[in-house]
Motif scaffolding. Sequence first.
Motif, mmCIF file in Angstrom:
data_model
loop_
_atom_site.group_PDB
_atom_site.id
_atom_site.type_symbol
_atom_site.label_atom_id
_atom_site.label_comp_id
_atom_site.label_asym_id
_atom_site.label_seq_id
_atom_site.Cartn_x
_atom_site.Cartn_y
_atom_site.Cartn_z
ATOM 1 N N UNK A 1 4.534 19.032 -1.200
ATOM 2 C CA UNK A 1 5.163 18.770 0.111
ATOM 3 C C UNK A 1 4.721 17.504 0.453
ATOM 4 N N UNK A 2 5.348 16.711 0.718
ATOM 5 C CA UNK A 2 5.306 15.330 1.354
ATOM 6 C C UNK A 2 4.455 15.153 2.270
ATOM 7 N N UNK A 3 3.681 14.023 2.412
ATOM 8 C CA UNK A 3 2.992 13.841 3.729
ATOM 9 C C UNK A 3 3.219 12.328 4.098
ATOM 10 N N UNK A 4 3.065 12.082 5.435
ATOM 11 C CA UNK A 4 3.291 11.023 6.155
ATOM 12 C C UNK A 4 2.095 10.356 6.835
ATOM 13 N N UNK A 5 1.907 9.247 6.803
ATOM 14 C CA UNK A 5 0.804 8.605 7.653
ATOM 15 C C UNK A 5 1.530 7.591 8.447
ATOM 16 N N UNK A 6 1.135 7.718 9.751
ATOM 17 C CA UNK A 6 1.725 6.965 10.925
ATOM 18 C C UNK A 6 0.912 6.123 11.741
ATOM 19 N N UNK A 7 1.015 4.622 11.824
ATOM 20 C CA UNK A 7 0.087 3.964 12.416
ATOM 21 C C UNK A 7 0.958 3.267 13.681
ATOM 22 N N UNK A 8 0.103 3.130 14.755
ATOM 23 C CA UNK A 8 0.813 2.083 15.736
ATOM 24 C C UNK A 8 -0.563 0.990 15.703
ATOM 25 N N UNK A 9 -0.070 -0.037 15.561
ATOM 26 C CA UNK A 9 -1.482 -1.214 15.331
ATOM 27 C C UNK A 9 -1.006 -2.288 16.291
ATOM 28 N N UNK A 10 -1.763 -2.682 17.086
ATOM 29 C CA UNK A 10 -1.688 -3.672 18.142
ATOM 30 C C UNK A 10 -2.797 -4.746 17.565
ATOM 31 N N UNK A 11 -2.067 -5.838 17.236
ATOM 32 C CA UNK A 11 -2.885 -6.904 16.383
ATOM 33 C C UNK A 11 -3.409 -7.827 17.360
ATOM 34 N N UNK A 12 -4.668 -8.224 17.539
ATOM 35 C CA UNK A 12 -5.151 -9.401 18.263
ATOM 36 C C UNK A 12 -5.674 -10.533 17.482
ATOM 37 N N UNK A 13 -5.854 -10.419 16.283
ATOM 38 C CA UNK A 13 -6.101 -11.546 15.559
ATOM 39 C C UNK A 13 -5.148 -11.647 14.366
ATOM 40 N N UNK A 14 -4.048 -12.099 14.358
ATOM 41 C CA UNK A 14 -3.378 -12.242 13.126
ATOM 42 C C UNK A 14 -3.675 -12.997 11.982
ATOM 43 N N UNK A 15 -4.430 -13.682 11.896
ATOM 44 C CA UNK A 15 -5.057 -14.359 10.749
ATOM 45 C C UNK A 15 -5.717 -13.444 9.888
ATOM 46 N N UNK A 16 -6.749 -12.891 10.594
ATOM 47 C CA UNK A 16 -7.436 -11.720 9.858
ATOM 48 C C UNK A 16 -6.589 -10.461 9.678
ATOM 49 N N UNK A 17 -5.575 -10.123 10.304
ATOM 50 C CA UNK A 17 -4.793 -9.005 10.078
ATOM 51 C C UNK A 17 -3.818 -9.362 8.704
ATOM 52 N N UNK A 18 -3.545 -10.645 8.397
ATOM 53 C CA UNK A 18 -2.786 -10.919 7.139
ATOM 54 C C UNK A 18 -3.771 -10.707 6.135
ATOM 55 N N UNK A 19 -4.965 -11.001 6.355
ATOM 56 C CA UNK A 19 -5.958 -10.585 4.944
ATOM 57 C C UNK A 19 -6.025 -8.835 4.724
ATOM 58 N N UNK A 20 -5.932 -8.082 5.861
ATOM 59 C CA UNK A 20 -5.780 -6.725 5.611
ATOM 60 C C UNK A 20 -4.566 -6.613 4.963
ATOM 61 N N UNK A 21 -3.062 -6.932 5.325
ATOM 62 C CA UNK A 21 -1.997 -6.587 4.950
ATOM 63 C C UNK A 21 -2.166 -7.024 3.245
ATOM 64 N N UNK A 22 -2.795 -8.435 2.789
ATOM 65 C CA UNK A 22 -2.835 -8.937 1.537
ATOM 66 C C UNK A 22 -3.796 -7.652 0.856
ATOM 67 N N UNK A 23 -4.688 -7.328 1.175
ATOM 68 C CA UNK A 23 -5.743 -6.493 0.298
ATOM 69 C C UNK A 23 -5.052 -4.718 0.554
ATOM 70 N N UNK A 24 -4.260 -4.692 1.619
ATOM 71 C CA UNK A 24 -4.195 -3.078 1.910
ATOM 72 C C UNK A 24 -2.949 -2.676 0.879
#
Length: 95
Positions: A1-24
């Motif tokens: 059975x499939x599973x879904x993960x849903x996030x609502x993300x409020x970004x306050x530091x775009x530079x650090x968030x880009x590092x998250x995207x790059x690694x995640x």
Amino acid sequence: MPAYIVFDIDIHDPHAYEEYRRLGAPTLASYGGRFLVRGGAAQTLEGDWSPKRVVVLEFDSTEQAQAWYQSTEYQTAKAFRDRSAHSIGIMVEGL
């Protein structure tokens, strides 16, 4: 059975968030995960939810979704997200 993960993300530091995207993002594939929604315009149809950045991930099972979320490689990336954004996340089984 499939599973879904849903996030609502409020970004306050775009530079650090880009590092998250790059690694995640690369951590998904080895757990069978894939992006279904990755940002984009959101429109509230009912209630008072005003999502900022919606991300929806699909996995083949809840076991794979949990293994990904708890993995060392994702937790390393998540540390950047925790510093750069406020997030709300759920996991739900699909059909």
